[in-house]
Design a protein around this motif. Sequence first.
Motif, PDB file in Angstrom:
ATOM      1  N   TRP A 151       1.389   4.835   3.109  1.00 48.29           N
ATOM      2  CA  TRP A 151      -0.009   4.555   2.797  1.00 48.29           C
ATOM      3  C   TRP A 151      -0.182   4.264   1.313  1.00 48.29           C
ATOM      4  O   TRP A 151      -1.036   3.468   0.924  1.00 48.29           O
ATOM      5  CB  TRP A 151      -0.895   5.718   3.226  1.00 48.29           C
ATOM      6  N   ARG A 152       0.629   4.901   0.477  1.00 49.19           N
ATOM      7  CA  ARG A 152       0.547   4.649  -0.963  1.00 49.19           C
ATOM      8  C   ARG A 152       0.947   3.214  -1.283  1.00 49.19           C
ATOM      9  O   ARG A 152       0.313   2.554  -2.112  1.00 49.19           O
ATOM     10  CB  ARG A 152       1.437   5.623  -1.717  1.00 49.19           C
ATOM     11  N   LEU A 153       2.002   2.725  -0.632  1.00 47.94           N
ATOM     12  CA  LEU A 153       2.427   1.346  -0.849  1.00 47.94           C
ATOM     13  C   LEU A 153       1.362   0.380  -0.350  1.00 47.94           C
ATOM     14  O   LEU A 153       1.037  -0.605  -1.030  1.00 47.94           O
ATOM     15  CB  LEU A 153       3.763   1.080  -0.149  1.00 47.94           C
ATOM     16  N   LEU A 154       0.800   0.662   0.822  1.00 47.22           N
ATOM     17  CA  LEU A 154      -0.251  -0.207   1.351  1.00 47.22           C
ATOM     18  C   LEU A 154      -1.477  -0.225   0.450  1.00 47.22           C
ATOM     19  O   LEU A 154      -2.085  -1.277   0.236  1.00 47.22           O
ATOM     20  CB  LEU A 154      -0.644   0.235   2.762  1.00 47.22           C
ATOM     21  N   ALA A 155      -1.834   0.924  -0.095  1.00 45.29           N
ATOM     22  CA  ALA A 155      -2.993   0.990  -0.990  1.00 45.29           C
ATOM     23  C   ALA A 155      -2.733   0.195  -2.269  1.00 45.29           C
ATOM     24  O   ALA A 155      -3.648  -0.428  -2.816  1.00 45.29           O
ATOM     25  CB  ALA A 155      -3.311   2.443  -1.329  1.00 45.29           C
ATOM     26  N   ALA A 156      -1.495   0.191  -2.722  1.00 49.19           N
ATOM     27  CA  ALA A 156      -1.163  -0.567  -3.932  1.00 49.19           C
ATOM     28  C   ALA A 156      -1.138  -2.068  -3.658  1.00 49.19           C
ATOM     29  O   ALA A 156      -1.498  -2.871  -4.528  1.00 49.19           O
ATOM     30  CB  ALA A 156       0.184  -0.112  -4.471  1.00 49.19           C
ATOM     31  N   LEU A 157      -0.738  -2.462  -2.463  1.00 48.04           N
ATOM     32  CA  LEU A 157      -0.627  -3.881  -2.125  1.00 48.04           C
ATOM     33  C   LEU A 157      -1.936  -4.492  -1.644  1.00 48.04           C
ATOM     34  O   LEU A 157      -2.108  -5.713  -1.718  1.00 48.04           O
ATOM     35  CB  LEU A 157       0.430  -4.073  -1.034  1.00 48.04           C
ATOM     36  N   TYR A 158      -2.852  -3.675  -1.153  1.00 45.93           N
ATOM     37  CA  TYR A 158      -4.073  -4.207  -0.545  1.00 45.93           C
ATOM     38  C   TYR A 158      -4.894  -5.114  -1.471  1.00 45.93           C
ATOM     39  O   TYR A 158      -5.325  -6.189  -1.033  1.00 45.93           O
ATOM     40  CB  TYR A 158      -4.958  -3.077  -0.007  1.00 45.93           C
ATOM     41  N   PRO A 159      -5.129  -4.756  -2.738  1.00 47.22           N
ATOM     42  CA  PRO A 159      -5.919  -5.674  -3.577  1.00 47.22           C
ATOM     43  C   PRO A 159      -5.289  -7.063  -3.707  1.00 47.22           C
ATOM     44  O   PRO A 159      -5.982  -8.074  -3.727  1.00 47.22           O
ATOM     45  CB  PRO A 159      -5.979  -4.975  -4.935  1.00 47.22           C
ATOM     46  N   PHE A 160      -3.961  -7.102  -3.743  1.00 49.57           N
ATOM     47  CA  PHE A 160      -3.275  -8.388  -3.850  1.00 49.57           C
ATOM     48  C   PHE A 160      -3.352  -9.159  -2.528  1.00 49.57           C
ATOM     49  O   PHE A 160      -3.533 -10.377  -2.526  1.00 49.57           O
ATOM     50  CB  PHE A 160      -1.820  -8.180  -4.262  1.00 49.57           C
ATOM     51  N   GLY A 161      -3.205  -8.452  -1.409  1.00 40.89           N
ATOM     52  CA  GLY A 161      -3.308  -9.105  -0.105  1.00 40.89           C
ATOM     53  C   GLY A 161      -4.698  -9.633   0.165  1.00 40.89           C
ATOM     54  O   GLY A 161      -4.864 -10.756   0.660  1.00 40.89           O
ATOM     55  N   ALA A 162      -5.709  -8.859  -0.166  1.00 42.46           N
ATOM     56  CA  ALA A 162      -7.089  -9.299   0.049  1.00 42.46           C
ATOM     57  C   ALA A 162      -7.438 -10.463  -0.876  1.00 42.46           C
ATOM     58  O   ALA A 162      -8.091 -11.423  -0.461  1.00 42.46           O
ATOM     59  CB  ALA A 162      -8.055  -8.135  -0.177  1.00 42.46           C
ATOM     60  N   GLY A 163      -6.981 -10.392  -2.103  1.00 42.03           N
ATOM     61  CA  GLY A 163      -7.235 -11.482  -3.039  1.00 42.03           C
ATOM     62  C   GLY A 163      -6.536 -12.766  -2.621  1.00 42.03           C
ATOM     63  O   GLY A 163      -7.121 -13.855  -2.686  1.00 42.03           O
ATOM     64  N   GLY A 203      -6.956  -8.934   4.342  1.00 41.60           N
ATOM     65  CA  GLY A 203      -5.986  -8.350   3.429  1.00 41.60           C
ATOM     66  C   GLY A 203      -5.211  -7.202   4.043  1.00 41.60           C
ATOM     67  O   GLY A 203      -4.108  -6.884   3.595  1.00 41.60           O
ATOM     68  N   ILE A 204      -5.762  -6.589   5.080  1.00 42.31           N
ATOM     69  CA  ILE A 204      -5.079  -5.455   5.718  1.00 42.31           C
ATOM     70  C   ILE A 204      -3.780  -5.892   6.393  1.00 42.31           C
ATOM     71  O   ILE A 204      -2.722  -5.349   6.094  1.00 42.31           O
ATOM     72  CB  ILE A 204      -6.032  -4.730   6.692  1.00 42.31           C
ATOM     73  N   PRO A 205      -3.811  -6.887   7.309  1.00 45.20           N
ATOM     74  CA  PRO A 205      -2.529  -7.288   7.902  1.00 45.20           C
ATOM     75  C   PRO A 205      -1.583  -7.938   6.896  1.00 45.20           C
ATOM     76  O   PRO A 205      -0.363  -7.763   6.993  1.00 45.20           O
ATOM     77  CB  PRO A 205      -2.919  -8.265   9.005  1.00 45.20           C
ATOM     78  N   ALA A 206      -2.124  -8.650   5.913  1.00 43.35           N
ATOM     79  CA  ALA A 206      -1.264  -9.248   4.892  1.00 43.35           C
ATOM     80  C   ALA A 206      -0.522  -8.162   4.120  1.00 43.35           C
ATOM     81  O   ALA A 206       0.689  -8.280   3.869  1.00 43.35           O
ATOM     82  CB  ALA A 206      -2.094 -10.113   3.949  1.00 43.35           C
ATOM     83  N   SER A 207      -1.213  -7.105   3.769  1.00 41.51           N
ATOM     84  CA  SER A 207      -0.586  -5.989   3.056  1.00 41.51           C
ATOM     85  C   SER A 207       0.433  -5.276   3.934  1.00 41.51           C
ATOM     86  O   SER A 207       1.502  -4.880   3.472  1.00 41.51           O
ATOM     87  CB  SER A 207      -1.644  -4.989   2.596  1.00 41.51           C
ATOM     88  N   TRP A 208       0.114  -5.132   5.201  1.00 41.30           N
ATOM     89  CA  TRP A 208       1.019  -4.469   6.141  1.00 41.30           C
ATOM     90  C   TRP A 208       2.342  -5.234   6.249  1.00 41.30           C
ATOM     91  O   TRP A 208       3.416  -4.660   6.141  1.00 41.30           O
ATOM     92  CB  TRP A 208       0.353  -4.355   7.507  1.00 41.30           C
ATOM     93  N   TYR A 209       2.254  -6.560   6.456  1.00 48.74           N
ATOM     94  CA  TYR A 209       3.477  -7.352   6.613  1.00 48.74           C
ATOM     95  C   TYR A 209       4.286  -7.402   5.329  1.00 48.74           C
ATOM     96  O   TYR A 209       5.514  -7.303   5.357  1.00 48.74           O
ATOM     97  CB  TYR A 209       3.149  -8.769   7.091  1.00 48.74           C
ATOM     98  N   PHE A 210       3.628  -7.526   4.191  1.00 53.56           N
ATOM     99  CA  PHE A 210       4.369  -7.540   2.939  1.00 53.56           C
ATOM    100  C   PHE A 210       4.952  -6.163   2.640  1.00 53.56           C
ATOM    101  O   PHE A 210       6.060  -6.062   2.112  1.00 53.56           O
ATOM    102  CB  PHE A 210       3.493  -8.019   1.784  1.00 53.56           C
ATOM    103  N   GLY A 211       4.236  -5.101   2.997  1.00 52.60           N
ATOM    104  CA  GLY A 211       4.769  -3.746   2.829  1.00 52.60           C
ATOM    105  C   GLY A 211       6.018  -3.527   3.659  1.00 52.60           C
ATOM    106  O   GLY A 211       6.983  -2.915   3.204  1.00 52.60           O
ATOM    107  N   ARG A 212       6.008  -4.048   4.897  1.00 52.92           N
ATOM    108  CA  ARG A 212       7.209  -3.957   5.737  1.00 52.92           C
ATOM    109  C   ARG A 212       8.372  -4.700   5.104  1.00 52.92           C
ATOM    110  O   ARG A 212       9.512  -4.251   5.155  1.00 52.92           O
ATOM    111  CB  ARG A 212       6.936  -4.509   7.133  1.00 52.92           C
ATOM    112  N   HIS A 213       8.092  -5.839   4.506  1.00 53.91           N
ATOM    113  CA  HIS A 213       9.129  -6.608   3.832  1.00 53.91           C
ATOM    114  C   HIS A 213       9.708  -5.821   2.657  1.00 53.91           C
ATOM    115  O   HIS A 213      10.926  -5.774   2.473  1.00 53.91           O
ATOM    116  CB  HIS A 213       8.552  -7.948   3.364  1.00 53.91           C
TER     117      HIS A 213
END
Length: 74
Positions: free
Chosen positions: A7-19, A53-63
């Motif tokens: 969840w910490r990684l997703l929270a860090a990636l979310y602003p970039f994914g949403a943007g 941005g949620i699914p974008a962050s999820w997929y990039f977090g998995r990567h």
Amino acid sequence: MTDRPSWRLLAALYPFGAGAAAVNLFFASLITQALGWRALTPYEALVWGLPLGIPASWYFGRHIVRLIKEAERR
């Protein structure tokens, strides 16, 4: 260990994914003007980009997690 990002990684990636989703939607709507559709305003693109941005962050977090696992194996 799974490929599920923390969840910490997703929270860090979310602003970039949403943007990124908002910017891509905005520019895609500019391109669709050639089809006769109207362009989204930047605010509309931002509103649509927030949930996308949620699914974008999820997929990039998995990567990222897969890359970390690969680096730890070496």
